[in-house]
Design a protein around this motif. Structure first.
Motif, PDB file in Angstrom:
ATOM      1  N   GLU A  85      53.895 -64.585  18.227  1.00 47.38           N
ATOM      2  CA  GLU A  85      54.980 -64.245  18.599  1.00 47.38           C
ATOM      3  C   GLU A  85      55.432 -62.780  17.739  1.00 47.38           C
ATOM      4  OE1 GLU A  85      56.700 -69.000  19.731  1.00 47.38           O
ATOM      5  OE2 GLU A  85      57.664 -67.611  18.582  1.00 47.38           O
ATOM      6  N   ILE A  86      54.812 -62.532  17.167  1.00 43.69           N
ATOM      7  CA  ILE A  86      55.083 -61.810  16.503  1.00 43.69           C
ATOM      8  C   ILE A  86      54.996 -60.226  16.892  1.00 43.69           C
ATOM      9  CG2 ILE A  86      55.174 -60.496  14.156  1.00 43.69           C
ATOM     10  CD1 ILE A  86      55.575 -63.030  12.653  1.00 43.69           C
ATOM     11  N   ILE A  87      52.878 -60.291  17.172  1.00 46.07           N
ATOM     12  CA  ILE A  87      52.720 -58.790  17.725  1.00 46.07           C
ATOM     13  C   ILE A  87      53.635 -59.177  19.326  1.00 46.07           C
ATOM     14  CG2 ILE A  87      50.111 -59.197  18.598  1.00 46.07           C
ATOM     15  CD1 ILE A  87      49.402 -60.227  16.153  1.00 46.07           C
ATOM     16  N   ASP A  88      53.277 -59.880  20.232  1.00 48.74           N
ATOM     17  CA  ASP A  88      53.834 -59.830  21.333  1.00 48.74           C
ATOM     18  C   ASP A  88      55.528 -59.253  21.011  1.00 48.74           C
ATOM     19  OD1 ASP A  88      51.719 -61.241  22.398  1.00 48.74           O
ATOM     20  OD2 ASP A  88      52.916 -62.850  23.006  1.00 48.74           O
ATOM     21  N   THR A  89      55.950 -59.456  20.409  1.00 46.16           N
ATOM     22  CA  THR A  89      57.599 -59.306  20.544  1.00 46.16           C
ATOM     23  C   THR A  89      56.791 -57.440  19.994  1.00 46.16           C
ATOM     24  OG1 THR A  89      58.554 -60.594  19.423  1.00 46.16           O
ATOM     25  CG2 THR A  89      59.751 -58.554  19.358  1.00 46.16           C
ATOM     26  N   ILE A  90      56.042 -56.872  18.836  1.00 50.63           N
ATOM     27  CA  ILE A  90      55.818 -55.651  18.614  1.00 50.63           C
ATOM     28  C   ILE A  90      55.551 -54.634  19.859  1.00 50.63           C
ATOM     29  CG2 ILE A  90      54.792 -53.682  17.095  1.00 50.63           C
ATOM     30  CD1 ILE A  90      56.398 -55.235  15.302  1.00 50.63           C
ATOM     31  N   ASP A  91      54.633 -55.421  20.138  1.00 50.39           N
ATOM     32  CA  ASP A  91      53.842 -54.766  21.900  1.00 50.39           C
ATOM     33  C   ASP A  91      54.449 -54.799  22.486  1.00 50.39           C
ATOM     34  OD1 ASP A  91      51.113 -53.809  22.184  1.00 50.39           O
ATOM     35  OD2 ASP A  91      51.423 -55.344  24.225  1.00 50.39           O
ATOM     36  N   GLN A  92      55.692 -55.384  23.076  1.00 47.73           N
ATOM     37  CA  GLN A  92      56.564 -55.380  24.095  1.00 47.73           C
ATOM     38  C   GLN A  92      57.105 -53.673  23.619  1.00 47.73           C
ATOM     39  OE1 GLN A  92      58.711 -58.714  24.271  1.00 47.73           O
ATOM     40  NE2 GLN A  92      56.614 -59.556  25.066  1.00 47.73           N
ATOM     41  N   LEU A  99      40.545 -68.658  15.022  1.00 49.98           N
ATOM     42  CA  LEU A  99      40.320 -66.855  14.856  1.00 49.98           C
ATOM     43  C   LEU A  99      39.843 -66.444  15.693  1.00 49.98           C
ATOM     44  CD1 LEU A  99      41.340 -65.814  11.062  1.00 49.98           C
ATOM     45  CD2 LEU A  99      42.463 -65.926  13.093  1.00 49.98           C
ATOM     46  N   PRO A 100      38.523 -66.491  15.605  1.00 48.24           N
ATOM     47  CA  PRO A 100      38.159 -66.135  17.765  1.00 48.24           C
ATOM     48  C   PRO A 100      38.590 -66.349  19.116  1.00 48.24           C
ATOM     49  CG  PRO A 100      36.722 -67.579  15.943  1.00 48.24           C
ATOM     50  CD  PRO A 100      37.411 -67.654  15.652  1.00 48.24           C
ATOM     51  N   SER A 101      39.334 -66.755  19.040  1.00 48.90           N
ATOM     52  CA  SER A 101      39.648 -67.720  20.388  1.00 48.90           C
ATOM     53  C   SER A 101      41.587 -66.398  20.190  1.00 48.90           C
ATOM     54  CB  SER A 101      40.788 -68.210  20.688  1.00 48.90           C
ATOM     55  OG  SER A 101      40.975 -69.978  19.545  1.00 48.90           O
ATOM     56  N   LEU A 102      41.897 -66.434  18.887  1.00 49.90           N
ATOM     57  CA  LEU A 102      43.532 -65.641  18.847  1.00 49.90           C
ATOM     58  C   LEU A 102      43.081 -63.899  19.511  1.00 49.90           C
ATOM     59  CD1 LEU A 102      46.427 -65.159  18.170  1.00 49.90           C
ATOM     60  CD2 LEU A 102      45.376 -63.736  15.997  1.00 49.90           C
ATOM     61  N   TYR A 103      42.166 -63.916  18.763  1.00 52.88           N
ATOM     62  CA  TYR A 103      41.305 -62.047  18.731  1.00 52.88           C
ATOM     63  C   TYR A 103      41.553 -62.071  20.303  1.00 52.88           C
ATOM     64  CZ  TYR A 103      41.166 -61.712  13.530  1.00 52.88           C
ATOM     65  OH  TYR A 103      41.121 -61.584  11.905  1.00 52.88           O
ATOM     66  N   GLU A 104      39.699 -63.373  20.902  1.00 53.14           N
ATOM     67  CA  GLU A 104      39.868 -62.470  22.194  1.00 53.14           C
ATOM     68  C   GLU A 104      40.648 -63.054  23.126  1.00 53.14           C
ATOM     69  OE1 GLU A 104      36.425 -65.569  23.355  1.00 53.14           O
ATOM     70  OE2 GLU A 104      37.688 -65.560  25.308  1.00 53.14           O
ATOM     71  N   SER A 105      42.429 -63.131  23.054  1.00 57.16           N
ATOM     72  CA  SER A 105      42.893 -63.372  23.735  1.00 57.16           C
ATOM     73  C   SER A 105      43.780 -62.469  24.295  1.00 57.16           C
ATOM     74  CB  SER A 105      43.933 -64.461  23.776  1.00 57.16           C
ATOM     75  OG  SER A 105      44.532 -64.675  22.920  1.00 57.16           O
ATOM     76  N   LEU A 106      44.019 -61.469  22.259  1.00 57.06           N
ATOM     77  CA  LEU A 106      44.502 -60.345  22.367  1.00 57.06           C
ATOM     78  C   LEU A 106      43.946 -58.728  22.742  1.00 57.06           C
ATOM     79  CD1 LEU A 106      45.448 -60.688  18.795  1.00 57.06           C
ATOM     80  CD2 LEU A 106      47.293 -60.585  20.503  1.00 57.06           C
ATOM     81  N   GLN A 107      42.600 -59.098  22.914  1.00 55.10           N
ATOM     82  CA  GLN A 107      42.064 -58.346  23.838  1.00 55.10           C
ATOM     83  C   GLN A 107      42.596 -58.416  25.393  1.00 55.10           C
ATOM     84  OE1 GLN A 107      39.410 -56.304  21.200  1.00 55.10           O
ATOM     85  NE2 GLN A 107      40.051 -55.109  23.238  1.00 55.10           N
ATOM     86  N   GLN A 108      42.082 -59.463  25.682  1.00 57.71           N
ATOM     87  CA  GLN A 108      42.247 -59.661  27.101  1.00 57.71           C
ATOM     88  C   GLN A 108      43.921 -59.583  27.005  1.00 57.71           C
ATOM     89  OE1 GLN A 108      40.997 -63.175  27.589  1.00 57.71           O
ATOM     90  NE2 GLN A 108      38.882 -63.275  28.282  1.00 57.71           N
ATOM     91  N   GLU A 109      44.802 -60.187  26.708  1.00 60.35           N
ATOM     92  CA  GLU A 109      46.364 -60.072  26.957  1.00 60.35           C
ATOM     93  C   GLU A 109      46.399 -58.428  26.743  1.00 60.35           C
ATOM     94  OE1 GLU A 109      48.832 -62.521  25.213  1.00 60.35           O
ATOM     95  OE2 GLU A 109      46.725 -64.038  26.142  1.00 60.35           O
ATOM     96  N   LYS A 110      46.282 -57.506  26.140  1.00 60.50           N
ATOM     97  CA  LYS A 110      46.566 -56.269  25.209  1.00 60.50           C
ATOM     98  C   LYS A 110      46.177 -55.000  26.181  1.00 60.50           C
ATOM     99  CE  LYS A 110      49.677 -58.723  22.404  1.00 60.50           C
ATOM    100  NZ  LYS A 110      50.343 -59.516  23.698  1.00 60.50           N
ATOM    101  N   GLY A 111      44.938 -55.093  25.882  1.00 66.72           N
ATOM    102  CA  GLY A 111      43.761 -54.192  26.799  1.00 66.72           C
ATOM    103  C   GLY A 111      43.730 -53.648  25.745  1.00 66.72           C
ATOM    104  N   SER A 112      42.137 -52.505  25.872  1.00 63.57           N
ATOM    105  CA  SER A 112      41.566 -51.768  24.243  1.00 63.57           C
ATOM    106  C   SER A 112      42.426 -51.147  23.936  1.00 63.57           C
ATOM    107  CB  SER A 112      40.511 -51.142  25.486  1.00 63.57           C
ATOM    108  OG  SER A 112      41.112 -50.226  26.106  1.00 63.57           O
ATOM    109  N   ASP A 113      43.998 -50.840  24.329  1.00 62.30           N
ATOM    110  CA  ASP A 113      44.459 -50.154  23.598  1.00 62.30           C
ATOM    111  C   ASP A 113      45.334 -50.849  22.825  1.00 62.30           C
ATOM    112  OD1 ASP A 113      46.306 -50.286  25.375  1.00 62.30           O
ATOM    113  OD2 ASP A 113      46.854 -48.665  24.567  1.00 62.30           O
TER     114      ASP A 113
END
Ligand SMILES: C[S@@+](CC[C@H](N)C(=O)[O-])C[C@H]1O[C@@H](n2cnc3c(N)ncnc32)[C@H](O)[C@@H]1O
Length: 363
Positions: free
Chosen positions: A71-78, A109-123
């Protein structure tokens, strides 16, 4: 009792684990979400850091640990997208006592890293998550290292059972109880508060050294309306243990010598201690209530079962050390019955405090 060696939530992913019985604490996180989001947005806009260091103190194990992080990461990313800025790098530090089941988090953690990559893209990011096993009553991080500190449902746990719960002759003053109750002598509530005051001040002071100027902190903890009559669930657990003494299942002496390493402060106590420590300005300080069973639409049976399982997942490590593993099943069967009786008669809620603060700038 060495709390820091004994206290840990029920490990693993089994039916009685904390991971499977922490939806009460998940509700507390959801209720604090607006305060967390507001604080993190303000922090990002004010500091625009290229690397953002986040720590969750008392992360435990199971789904809640990574929920807050996401949730913290999502807020910052927005926020960074709305400002058209490059993503910061994230350092995320999950803190708890060394006995915590960190493997149960690290396996996710592997699934967190994977979903961050997929949802938020390579940048996005990157994001690095690590564990920091150490008591939060003392320094955990280097000077001026963290930007955001979060802790939910953890800092009402004390570093030790308060001293001063015995008379001059060594007799236990809080006989038959495990926490402050209406019938406890005044020395008891003073002793619990004194321990909380020491511990909370150490927590605030340690985090003040670790936070950068302008860094923010959001804490959620259990609270009370009154120090000397906290109307807490521990009164009911204490009276269940007392009944087991009367039935000859537990020795009187063991109960007389046992107290919970826990204190739920009042709102004013939190305000005064934060002000007295002096490193922070309070942005927000408020209370909210949550029913012991979270969902009052469930049947009374299900609600009582939920409460007993939630409390067992949190306290079994401490209670089994004090009273023996062998009596735990009986204790929680009886406790569930008492919870059911109590909830049939009156509304039973946890009062909770959320406090959001910013580290003052001394420059
Ligand atoms: C009820 S759990 C809450 C966990 C998680 N934050 C959540 O919301 O689900 C409380 C956690 O605080 C941790 N804790 C208690 N005292 C601590 C201390 N002195 N230092 C670090 N962690 C502590 C416990 O080990 C436990 O995992």
């Amino acid at each position: 009792m060495e709390v820091e060696k004994i206290l840990h939530m029920k490990e693993g992913l089994g039916q009685s684990s904390y991971a499977k019985n922490s939806s009460l604490q998940k509700t507390m996180i959801a209720k604090s979400r607006p305060a967390i989001q507001e604080s993190i947005r303000e922090l990002y806009h004010a500091l625009l850091p290229e690397s953002l260091m986040i720590a969750d103190f008392g992360c435990s194990s199971g789904p809640n640990s990574l929920l807050v992080v996401s949730e913290i990461i999502d807020t910052i990313d927005q926020e960074r997208q709305s400002l058209n800025r490059k993503s910061p790098m994230f350092g995320v530090f999950l803190n708890d006592l060394p006995g915590n089941d960190y493997n149960a988090i690290f396996n996710l953690l592997p699934s967190l890293y994977e979903s961050l990559q997929q949802e938020k893209g390579s940048d996005f990011g990157p994001c690095f998550v690590s564990g920091t096993p150490k008591s939060f009553y003392g320094r955990v991080f280097p000077d001026q290292f963290l930007h955001f500190v979060h802790s939910s449902y953890s800092i009402h746990w004390l570093s030790q059972v308060p001293k001063g719960l015995g008379s001059k002759t060594g007799e236990a003053l809080n006989k038959g109880n495990i926490y402050i109750t209406k019938t406890s002598p005044p020395e008891i509530s003073h002793a619990f508060f004194a321990q909380f005051k020491r511990d909370f001040t150490v927590f605030l002071n340690s985090r003040a050294k670790e936070l950068v100027s302008g860094g923010q902190m959001v804490l959620t903890l259990q609270g009370s309306i009154q120090r000397d009559d906290p109307d807490s669930i521990w009164e009911l657990l204490g009276s269940t243990l007392h009944n087991m003494v009367l039935e000859g299942i537990i020795e009187q002496e063991k109960l007389d010598r046992f107290d919970m390493p826990f204190y739920a402060p009042t709102l004013e106590e939190v305000r005064k201690l934060v002000e007295a420590e002096g490193s922070y300005s309070i942005n927000k300080l408020e209370t909210f209530t949550v029913d012991w069973s979270v969902d009052t639409n469930q049947s009374l049976n299900n609600r009582a079962k939920f409460v007993a399982k939630t409390i067992r997942a949190v306290t079994e490590s401490i209670l089994a050390t004090a009273f023996g593993e062998a009596v735990m099943n009986d204790l929680f069967v009886m406790f569930e019955m008492r919870v059911k009786e109590r909830m049939a008669q009156e509304r039973s809620e946890y009062l909770n405090i959320v406090v959001s603060m910013i580290k003052r700038d001394y420059s």
